[in-house]
Structure formats: C-alpha cells, structure tokens
Design a protein around this motif. Structure first.
Motif, PDB file in Angstrom:
ATOM      1  N   PHE A  21      37.330 -24.482 -89.950  1.00 51.29           N
ATOM      2  CA  PHE A  21      37.152 -23.168 -90.561  1.00 51.29           C
ATOM      3  C   PHE A  21      38.376 -22.729 -91.359  1.00 51.29           C
ATOM      4  O   PHE A  21      38.261 -22.095 -92.398  1.00 51.29           O
ATOM      5  CB  PHE A  21      36.878 -22.109 -89.478  1.00 51.29           C
ATOM      6  CG  PHE A  21      35.534 -22.242 -88.824  1.00 51.29           C
ATOM      7  CD1 PHE A  21      34.410 -22.625 -89.535  1.00 51.29           C
ATOM      8  CD2 PHE A  21      35.390 -21.961 -87.474  1.00 51.29           C
ATOM      9  CE1 PHE A  21      33.165 -22.729 -88.936  1.00 51.29           C
ATOM     10  CE2 PHE A  21      34.152 -22.054 -86.855  1.00 51.29           C
ATOM     11  CZ  PHE A  21      33.042 -22.438 -87.585  1.00 51.29           C
ATOM     12  N   ARG A  22      39.549 -23.061 -90.843  1.00 48.97           N
ATOM     13  CA  ARG A  22      40.783 -22.610 -91.505  1.00 48.97           C
ATOM     14  C   ARG A  22      41.156 -23.482 -92.696  1.00 48.97           C
ATOM     15  O   ARG A  22      41.694 -22.986 -93.687  1.00 48.97           O
ATOM     16  CB  ARG A  22      41.936 -22.583 -90.496  1.00 48.97           C
ATOM     17  CG  ARG A  22      41.786 -21.514 -89.422  1.00 48.97           C
ATOM     18  CD  ARG A  22      43.001 -21.429 -88.521  1.00 48.97           C
ATOM     19  NE  ARG A  22      43.139 -22.580 -87.650  1.00 48.97           N
ATOM     20  CZ  ARG A  22      42.600 -22.657 -86.427  1.00 48.97           C
ATOM     21  NH1 ARG A  22      41.871 -21.667 -85.951  1.00 48.97           N
ATOM     22  NH2 ARG A  22      42.800 -23.720 -85.680  1.00 48.97           N
ATOM     23  N   GLN A  23      40.871 -24.784 -92.625  1.00 43.49           N
ATOM     24  CA  GLN A  23      41.341 -25.701 -93.654  1.00 43.49           C
ATOM     25  C   GLN A  23      40.400 -25.801 -94.854  1.00 43.49           C
ATOM     26  O   GLN A  23      40.858 -25.913 -95.993  1.00 43.49           O
ATOM     27  CB  GLN A  23      41.537 -27.108 -93.065  1.00 43.49           C
ATOM     28  CG  GLN A  23      42.709 -27.235 -92.117  1.00 43.49           C
ATOM     29  CD  GLN A  23      42.373 -26.767 -90.716  1.00 43.49           C
ATOM     30  OE1 GLN A  23      41.211 -26.617 -90.371  1.00 43.49           O
ATOM     31  NE2 GLN A  23      43.405 -26.523 -89.913  1.00 43.49           N
ATOM     32  N   ARG A  24      39.117 -25.804 -94.636  1.00 44.31           N
ATOM     33  CA  ARG A  24      38.164 -26.093 -95.709  1.00 44.31           C
ATOM     34  C   ARG A  24      37.933 -24.893 -96.612  1.00 44.31           C
ATOM     35  O   ARG A  24      37.640 -23.788 -96.144  1.00 44.31           O
ATOM     36  CB  ARG A  24      36.819 -26.537 -95.120  1.00 44.31           C
ATOM     37  CG  ARG A  24      36.870 -27.895 -94.457  1.00 44.31           C
ATOM     38  CD  ARG A  24      35.496 -28.315 -93.982  1.00 44.31           C
ATOM     39  NE  ARG A  24      35.558 -29.619 -93.343  1.00 44.31           N
ATOM     40  CZ  ARG A  24      34.752 -30.005 -92.378  1.00 44.31           C
ATOM     41  NH1 ARG A  24      33.818 -29.204 -91.926  1.00 44.31           N
ATOM     42  NH2 ARG A  24      34.874 -31.206 -91.852  1.00 44.31           N
TER      43      ARG A  24
ATOM     44  N   ARG B 129      35.584 -19.796 -98.447  1.00 46.25           N
ATOM     45  CA  ARG B 129      34.767 -19.158 -99.489  1.00 46.25           C
ATOM     46  C   ARG B 129      33.521 -18.530 -98.885  1.00 46.25           C
ATOM     47  O   ARG B 129      33.136 -17.412 -99.238  1.00 46.25           O
ATOM     48  CB  ARG B 129      34.376 -20.199-100.540  1.00 46.25           C
ATOM     49  CG  ARG B 129      33.408 -19.693-101.599  1.00 46.25           C
ATOM     50  CD  ARG B 129      33.102 -20.788-102.622  1.00 46.25           C
ATOM     51  NE  ARG B 129      32.096 -20.352-103.575  1.00 46.25           N
ATOM     52  CZ  ARG B 129      30.797 -20.614-103.467  1.00 46.25           C
ATOM     53  NH1 ARG B 129      30.344 -21.317-102.442  1.00 46.25           N
ATOM     54  NH2 ARG B 129      29.947 -20.170-104.378  1.00 46.25           N
ATOM     55  N   LYS B 130      32.873 -19.234 -97.966  1.00 41.86           N
ATOM     56  CA  LYS B 130      31.657 -18.714 -97.340  1.00 41.86           C
ATOM     57  C   LYS B 130      31.955 -17.435 -96.551  1.00 41.86           C
ATOM     58  O   LYS B 130      31.152 -16.491 -96.564  1.00 41.86           O
ATOM     59  CB  LYS B 130      31.037 -19.772 -96.430  1.00 41.86           C
ATOM     60  CG  LYS B 130      29.678 -19.386 -95.873  1.00 41.86           C
ATOM     61  CD  LYS B 130      29.174 -20.438 -94.905  1.00 41.86           C
ATOM     62  CE  LYS B 130      30.068 -20.527 -93.704  1.00 41.86           C
ATOM     63  NZ  LYS B 130      29.659 -21.561 -92.732  1.00 41.86           N
ATOM     64  N   ARG B 131      33.093 -17.392 -95.874  1.00 35.59           N
ATOM     65  CA  ARG B 131      33.467 -16.163 -95.157  1.00 35.59           C
ATOM     66  C   ARG B 131      33.656 -15.016 -96.132  1.00 35.59           C
ATOM     67  O   ARG B 131      33.208 -13.889 -95.885  1.00 35.59           O
ATOM     68  CB  ARG B 131      34.749 -16.368 -94.341  1.00 35.59           C
ATOM     69  CG  ARG B 131      34.549 -17.118 -93.053  1.00 35.59           C
ATOM     70  CD  ARG B 131      35.696 -16.920 -92.079  1.00 35.59           C
ATOM     71  NE  ARG B 131      36.969 -17.374 -92.589  1.00 35.59           N
ATOM     72  CZ  ARG B 131      37.390 -18.630 -92.542  1.00 35.59           C
ATOM     73  NH1 ARG B 131      36.618 -19.576 -92.046  1.00 35.59           N
ATOM     74  NH2 ARG B 131      38.585 -18.951 -93.001  1.00 35.59           N
ATOM     75  N   ALA B 132      34.325 -15.289 -97.255  1.00 29.55           N
ATOM     76  CA  ALA B 132      34.532 -14.243 -98.258  1.00 29.55           C
ATOM     77  C   ALA B 132      33.203 -13.750 -98.811  1.00 29.55           C
ATOM     78  O   ALA B 132      33.004 -12.536 -99.028  1.00 29.55           O
ATOM     79  CB  ALA B 132      35.426 -14.763 -99.381  1.00 29.55           C
ATOM     80  N   MET B 133      32.269 -14.663 -99.038  1.00 26.68           N
ATOM     81  CA  MET B 133      30.960 -14.277 -99.554  1.00 26.68           C
ATOM     82  C   MET B 133      30.157 -13.500 -98.511  1.00 26.68           C
ATOM     83  O   MET B 133      29.423 -12.560 -98.841  1.00 26.68           O
ATOM     84  CB  MET B 133      30.196 -15.517-100.016  1.00 26.68           C
ATOM     85  CG  MET B 133      30.819 -16.178-101.227  1.00 26.68           C
ATOM     86  SD  MET B 133      29.923 -17.643-101.775  1.00 26.68           S
ATOM     87  CE  MET B 133      28.460 -16.891-102.490  1.00 26.68           C
TER      88      MET B 133
END
Length: 199
Positions: free
Chosen positions: A21-24, A29-33
């Motif tokens: 979760f932290r590296q990719r 991006r998905k968290r931001a979206m």
C-alpha cells in the motif's frame, strides 16, 4: 465459500504491508481517488471494513468525527491500531463480517477491495447489515480490483452488480478503469454543487 481469516493471517505473517500500500503508486493513487470521490468534506461516522494495516484508515480519519474500522486478521488489526494510535476518535476492531457487525449508525461505509472475498450468500448478508446501519442520508463507496483473483468466489463486476441491485440507492459516481471499479451510492441524490448552492 467466503475466503477465511487464515488466508489473510498468512498474508500478514511475513509482511506488515502485503499489498505494498505504501510503495505502489497504484495504491497511493487509488487512495487519493477514493478520498476525492467522497461528496462530503466531513462525515459524522465512517465504517471501513477490511482495513488491513490502516493506510486508507489514516486518510479517512481526517474526514470524520468518528471512524470504526475492522479486519479479520489479528496481525492486521494490531498493525492498524499501531498506525492509528494517536487518533482518539478511531476504533479498530477485530471482527469477521458479516457476522460480527459493529454497533452504531454510519453516514459512510467504505467497501474497498473486500467484496470478492465473500461468497454470494455472505455478500447479501453484508449488504443487509450495511443497509441497516446506514443513516437516512448515508452513503456507500465501493472500490474493487477488476482482474480475477485466484480463490475468490466473486469478481469486481459481480460485486458491483449485486450492490447496485440490492442497495436501491442513488448512484452519484461511477469510475471504470482496466484496473479497478469505483461506485458511490447515496440515499440523498443532492450533488456537491447543489449542497453548496452553486450555479
């Protein structure tokens, strides 16, 4: 049959971040979206099932007065509790859903990367519990990886299809990519601009 807790315990046995979760960039991006898709700046109470190590939970905590998150893996729960320890308005529970649903009412449920681990029967039960715990203006955001996952009873398309049929709520947002699906349903159909009386 739904995927059991042993599967998730195995994933966390050798790593505190098995999905990176932290590296990719994909995950960041998905968290931001996910956060950008939320129509309200603040929520009273958010429920995040399947919180894993708490990476999304930290971001959701900044958008609400009370966050309840849970996971079926004890190791994941311990990692999430450590990650969120400084936030007094967050509760991290060890629970298997849909059987062990938290008490209370929520104006947002974030159903991220979890639905395809449930079989159809458990997904229907999960939706029943979600509908019972949503406030009259409550919302549900679902986000799922589209490629098939070995050993999972359902895929993203099936999960979102069942949600659309069962929720019978207004769909405020739909986003489709090769990698993931994202939908947001709400009891209240009012748009963000209308809420702020713009236009």
């Amino acid at each position: 049959m739904s995927v059991t807790s042993h599967y998730f315990d195995g994933l966390f046995q050798n790593s505190d971040d098995p999905w990176a979760f932290r590296q990719r960039w994909y995950e960041r991006r998905k968290r931001a979206m996910t956060l950008a898709a939320l129509p309200r700046e603040r929520y009273t109470a958010i429920f995040e099932p399947g919180c894993a190590n708490g990476e999304l939970s930290v971001e959701l905590a900044g958008r609400c007065e009370h966050l309840v998150c849970c996971d079926t893996s004890r190791r994941a729960v311990n990692l999430a509790r450590k990650r969120l320890a400084s936030l007094s308005h967050v509760d991290v529970l060890h629970a298997s859903l849909p059987q062990q649903w938290p008490a209370g009412q929520f104006d947002l449920i974030v159903f991220s990367e979890l639905g395809y681990y449930l079989d159809r029967q458990d997904l229907h039960r999960w939706i029943d519990r979600a509908l019972a715990s949503l406030t009259p203006s409550g919302q549900l955001l679902a986000c799922h990886w589209r490629p098939a996952i070995d050993g999972c009873p359902l895929n993203a398309r099936q999960v979102h299809g069942i949600l659309a049929e069962r929720l019978q709520m207004h769909r405020l947002l739909t986003h489709r990519e090769d990698d993931f699906l994202m939908d947001l349903w709400s009891h209240d159909a009012t748009s963000v601009a209308a809420l702020e009386k713009l236009g």
